[in-house]
Motif scaffolding. Structure first.
Motif, PDB file in Angstrom:
ATOM      1  N   LEU A 154      44.788  36.331  41.478  1.00 15.28           N
ATOM      2  CA  LEU A 154      43.732  36.316  42.430  1.00 15.28           C
ATOM      3  C   LEU A 154      43.237  35.264  41.945  1.00 15.28           C
ATOM      4  N   LEU A 155      42.555  34.951  40.792  1.00 21.84           N
ATOM      5  CA  LEU A 155      41.759  34.179  40.179  1.00 21.84           C
ATOM      6  C   LEU A 155      42.677  32.793  40.211  1.00 21.84           C
ATOM      7  N   GLN A 156      43.548  32.482  40.345  1.00 17.60           N
ATOM      8  CA  GLN A 156      44.123  30.853  40.590  1.00 17.60           C
ATOM      9  C   GLN A 156      44.384  31.434  42.184  1.00 17.60           C
ATOM     10  N   GLY A 157      44.056  31.624  42.724  1.00 14.09           N
ATOM     11  CA  GLY A 157      43.978  31.471  43.943  1.00 14.09           C
ATOM     12  C   GLY A 157      45.505  31.570  44.951  1.00 14.09           C
ATOM     13  N   PRO A 162      29.899  40.681  41.883  1.00 15.36           N
ATOM     14  CA  PRO A 162      30.023  41.784  41.257  1.00 15.36           C
ATOM     15  C   PRO A 162      30.797  43.470  42.087  1.00 15.36           C
ATOM     16  N   THR A 163      29.621  42.725  43.581  1.00 20.21           N
ATOM     17  CA  THR A 163      30.187  43.509  44.872  1.00 20.21           C
ATOM     18  C   THR A 163      31.756  43.539  44.847  1.00 20.21           C
ATOM     19  N   LEU A 164      31.358  42.178  44.944  1.00 19.50           N
ATOM     20  CA  LEU A 164      33.180  41.553  46.184  1.00 19.50           C
ATOM     21  C   LEU A 164      34.098  42.183  45.509  1.00 19.50           C
ATOM     22  N   TRP A 165      33.763  42.176  44.019  1.00 15.59           N
ATOM     23  CA  TRP A 165      34.838  42.590  42.910  1.00 15.59           C
ATOM     24  C   TRP A 165      35.570  43.951  42.940  1.00 15.59           C
ATOM     25  N   LEU A 166      34.360  44.409  42.753  1.00 14.31           N
ATOM     26  CA  LEU A 166      34.820  45.969  42.364  1.00 14.31           C
ATOM     27  C   LEU A 166      35.253  46.480  43.807  1.00 14.31           C
ATOM     28  N   LEU A 167      34.507  46.266  44.876  1.00 10.51           N
ATOM     29  CA  LEU A 167      35.128  46.882  46.375  1.00 10.51           C
ATOM     30  C   LEU A 167      37.064  46.797  46.174  1.00 10.51           C
ATOM     31  N   ILE A 168      37.522  44.773  46.228  1.00 13.09           N
ATOM     32  CA  ILE A 168      38.542  44.298  45.969  1.00 13.09           C
ATOM     33  C   ILE A 168      39.310  45.114  45.218  1.00 13.09           C
ATOM     34  N   SER A 169      38.707  45.454  44.282  1.00  9.13           N
ATOM     35  CA  SER A 169      39.659  46.429  42.711  1.00  9.13           C
ATOM     36  C   SER A 169      39.647  47.965  43.525  1.00  9.13           C
ATOM     37  N   LEU A 170      38.690  48.225  43.912  1.00  4.56           N
ATOM     38  CA  LEU A 170      39.079  50.108  44.043  1.00  4.56           C
ATOM     39  C   LEU A 170      40.145  49.805  46.004  1.00  4.56           C
TER      40      LEU A 170
END
Length: 458
Positions: free
Chosen positions: A205-208, A14-22
């Motif tokens: 991104l989820l598909q690479g 979740p931290t990784l997802w939040l960082l890259i989304s920001l």
């Protein structure tokens, strides 16, 4: 232990997802874009040879191809008169003028119609009339004063007998008469659904798939694959050499605590710590890559100017001289801090009671270091190394830029300068994943170094 590592990895997602989304959202909210700078520029680039209408069509086609004409997120909250994100079809300067007009007059529909009429008039005017009406057109593009807009629109309509010019005059008068300057105080919520930039980016991104570069239209994964190898070897070799040298220096200072050699070493490390990284890199270039001093190493690059060789040993031999100065630069930049921290950890372990007992038993210094000091000082050293690995990525940006190494750092600089946001987001994602993996590696090393951690977390 495996369960603990898996748990740490899952909690880091979740931290990784939040960082890259920001990072993604902030990159899209920055003013300006690669397309507006290259396609709509009148003075440079391939599209400068075309007329304004052709450039505008190419600009809109490019936005549609890269999905930049879609809303940014699932929803948006803005002032009621402000145009929503669908107005991304306009250039940056035009979008700013649209917002100013909408906030001042309070009607985004009339503002959009007024601006479309203005563009139609400009496309229908001849070059001579454009030159003659240059001041009036500039006012219509930049001013929000009702008197100036109406006066300039009337002059344009008088000079041009087209229906678009007459419609522009009528629309300008309608805009002024229906002014509602206080409508900006009301918020408006716009729901955009799944057809937005963030949803498409996250799905890919989820598909690479990291998307395609704005600068050269290449897949971002291909661009990263070409650059990540050089940065990986640069950072890996640098941290290994720095750790070995720092460990040996720390052990020698512990073994000879009152020698002149220790004072000399500390003074050298203090001097290195006071030199900025870019200054250190330039000094190495001047001293060891300049014909005026010792030209022992090449100045920049990686040695390949055509096709890369297939023989791996020949490739290593060819690249090694180009990597010496960058590696030395990174090693010298982190050596003072690394030596200081390792020395403090080893010194605390050397002053412990178990070390004094081992000395009293007559054990040799080498055996005391191997069986007592190092094992008990491993935990802070592991923490230090896990934090040092990602920090070297920041140093690699400076080093790769100065030495012209085709790695992640130089690619990040190029992407920022050209506003290549897909590449920027991919680089941040790679560095974030590297940080998470370094923390997991540190946890694994904790468990190997201290059995109590292994038994309590397994």
């Amino acid at each position: 232990m495996h369960y603990y590592l898996l748990k740490r990895f899952i909690t880091a997602l979740p931290t990784l997802w939040l960082l890259i989304s920001l990072v993604f959202l902030l990159s899209r909210m920055l003013p300006g874009s690669f397309s507006s700078a290259r396609i709509l520029d009148d003075n440079a680039g391939f599209y400068s040879k075309a007329n304004a209408e052709s450039r505008e069509k190419a600009y809109r086609d490019y936005l549609h191809k890269t999905s930049q004409d879609l809303p940014l997120f699932y929803f948006s909250i803005n002032a009621a008169p402000e145009p929503d994100s669908l107005n991304l079809k306009y250039s940056e300067s035009d979008r700013q003028q649209l917002k100013r007009l909408a906030w001042h007059y309070g009607s985004q529909n009339i503002v959009s119609e007024y601006f479309n009429n203005l563009q139609q008039v400009e496309n229908q005017l001849s070059s001579n009339k454009k030159q003659r009406l240059q001041n009036e057109l500039m006012v219509l593009h930049t001013s929000i004063s009702s008197h100036d807009l109406v006066s300039s629109a009337q002059k344009v309509a008088e000079a041009s007998s087209t229906t678009a010019a007459s419609a522009l005059e009528k629309k300008t008068i309608q805009l002024v008469k229906q002014q509602n300057p206080y409508s900006f105080m009301l918020p408006a919520l716009h729901w955009h659904g799944l057809k937005n930039q963030y949803h498409q980016w996250l799905s890919q991104l989820l598909q690479g798939n990291f998307g395609y570069s704005y600068r050269n239209n290449r897949a971002v994964t291909e661009v990263l694959a070409e650059a990540i190898g050089n940065t990986w070897w640069l950072i890996s070799i640098s941290i290994c050499l720095a750790f070995i040298i720092a460990l040996e220096l720390s052990l020698l200072m512990i073994q000879h605590p009152h020698s002149r050699w220790k004072k000399f070493t500390l003074s050298i490390l203090f001097t290195l710590d006071s030199i900025p990284l870019f200054v250190l890199a330039l000094l190495l270039l001047v001293l060891f890559a300049s014909p005026f001093f010792l030209q022992l190493f090449p100045v920049y690059g990686m040695g390949f100017y055509g096709s890369e060789p297939n023989n791996i040993f020949y490739a290593i031999a060819n690249q090694a001289p180009f990597m010496v100065l960058p590696i030395v630069c990174l090693v010298l930049s982190v050596l003072p801090y690394l030596t200081n921290q390792i020395y403090r950890a080893l010194s605390d372990a050397a002053q412990a009671n178990y070390t004094k007992t081992a000395r009293a038993k007559g054990l040799s210094f080498r055996k005391i270091v191997r069986t007592h000091i190092l094992r008990n000082a491993l935990l802070p050293i592991i923490t230090l190394l896990s934090d040092m690995l990602p920090s070297l990525a920041a140093g690699a940006i400076i080093v790769e830029t100065i030495f012209a190494i085709p790695g992640i750092g130089s690619m990040a600089i190029t992407a920022v300068q050209s506003r290549d946001y897909p590449v920027i987001v991919a680089i941040v994602l790679v560095i974030a994943i590297f940080k998470v993996l370094s923390n997991l590696l540190a946890d694994f090393c904790y468990a190997l170094a201290d059995p109590r951690i292994r038994y309590s977390t397994s």
